[in-house]
Design an enzyme around this catalytic site. Sequence first.
Site, PDB file in Angstrom:
ATOM      1  N   CYS A  37      47.497 -65.886  71.546  1.00  0.00           N
ATOM      2  CA  CYS A  37      48.230 -64.650  71.022  1.00  0.00           C
ATOM      3  C   CYS A  37      47.213 -63.296  71.057  1.00  0.00           C
ATOM      4  CB  CYS A  37      48.989 -64.764  69.441  1.00  0.00           C
ATOM      5  SG  CYS A  37      47.668 -65.063  68.459  1.00  0.00           S
ATOM      6  N   HIS A 289      48.003 -64.370  62.945  1.00  0.00           N
ATOM      7  CA  HIS A 289      48.829 -64.188  64.315  1.00  0.00           C
ATOM      8  C   HIS A 289      48.996 -62.850  64.814  1.00  0.00           C
ATOM      9  CE1 HIS A 289      51.698 -65.105  67.710  1.00  0.00           C
ATOM     10  NE2 HIS A 289      52.590 -64.186  67.019  1.00  0.00           N
TER      11      HIS A 289
END
Length: 329
Positions: A37, A289
């Site tokens: 990510c 994230h």
Amino acid sequence: EGMALPQRILFPPEEICMDWQQRQRPGAGLCNLGSTCYINVILQCLTYTPPLANYLLSRDHSQLCHRQGFCMMCIMEAHVRKVLRSSANVIWPRAVVRDLKFIGEEFEPDMAGDAYEFLCCALEAMQRACLSGSSDVDISSQTTTIIHQIFGGFLKSRVRCLRCQAVSDSYKAFLHVLLDIKAPSSLTKALENFVTPKNLDGKYCLKCSKCEKKKVTASKRVTVHRVPKVFTVCLERAADHTGRKISKIVEYPEYLDLRPYMSDTAGEPLLYSLYALVVHSGDTCLDGHFFCYTKASNGQWYKMDDESVDNCGIHAVLRQQAYLLFYAR
């Protein structure tokens, strides 16, 4: 002023187009290939950087590139074309992940990384690709590549001896700026803090040539001396080396005037418009994230979270716990 003129211009500045040359819906999302990510958000922010995308879509680089093996510009050109020109909803960024070790030695597939570190290494890898084949290029000429002309500016550092008031200036090229947000509650306050003079004393004392090289207390002020076309900012969220995170909301505007933070604060405003930002969600800097928000060529904002690309409004964009901010002149 105080800087040597480049002996060669490696890319004509008049050929850089700041507005999208083609307007279309947003491109594809990016598949997460295992803790990637942090890579995906930077690839998306670079893809929606208009002057860079315009250049990469023109294929000017690959048509002239004779580099054998890894070339970050060729990889980015293929990636941006695939994201913006393909009818697919999701793209696998395999080429970038495959060549991670050439982008930065610290990155490994299937291991989490930091988006800011990847941005730094990606820009430096593109800069190296632009300099490939140009041997013996002087330092000033190295700042005339298309990458440095888009993202690069110059900082001026003025050191003043507080004993004899002697002043010395130095200049440093930059592709991004890292800002301390431990105290400031907004981007503008963090920039004000960045350009506020700091005292150099104790172990940071200056050896002043005018004071017989004695150690003296001095003040140092850093200002933006030459503005970039794209101003990239990292809001430093690591509280210390343990990975503890500064999770507070730092306000940032849709439109930013860099004039107050310049070496010369007189003159017209230097206005920039926000077009992308990266957000980190998680309790510490060592996990969590990354996702991002980008402004597509159709003028609409989209939240990009790996494979998903969802329309959103500017109010949602301006309420995020931003980590990286991208402003275009």
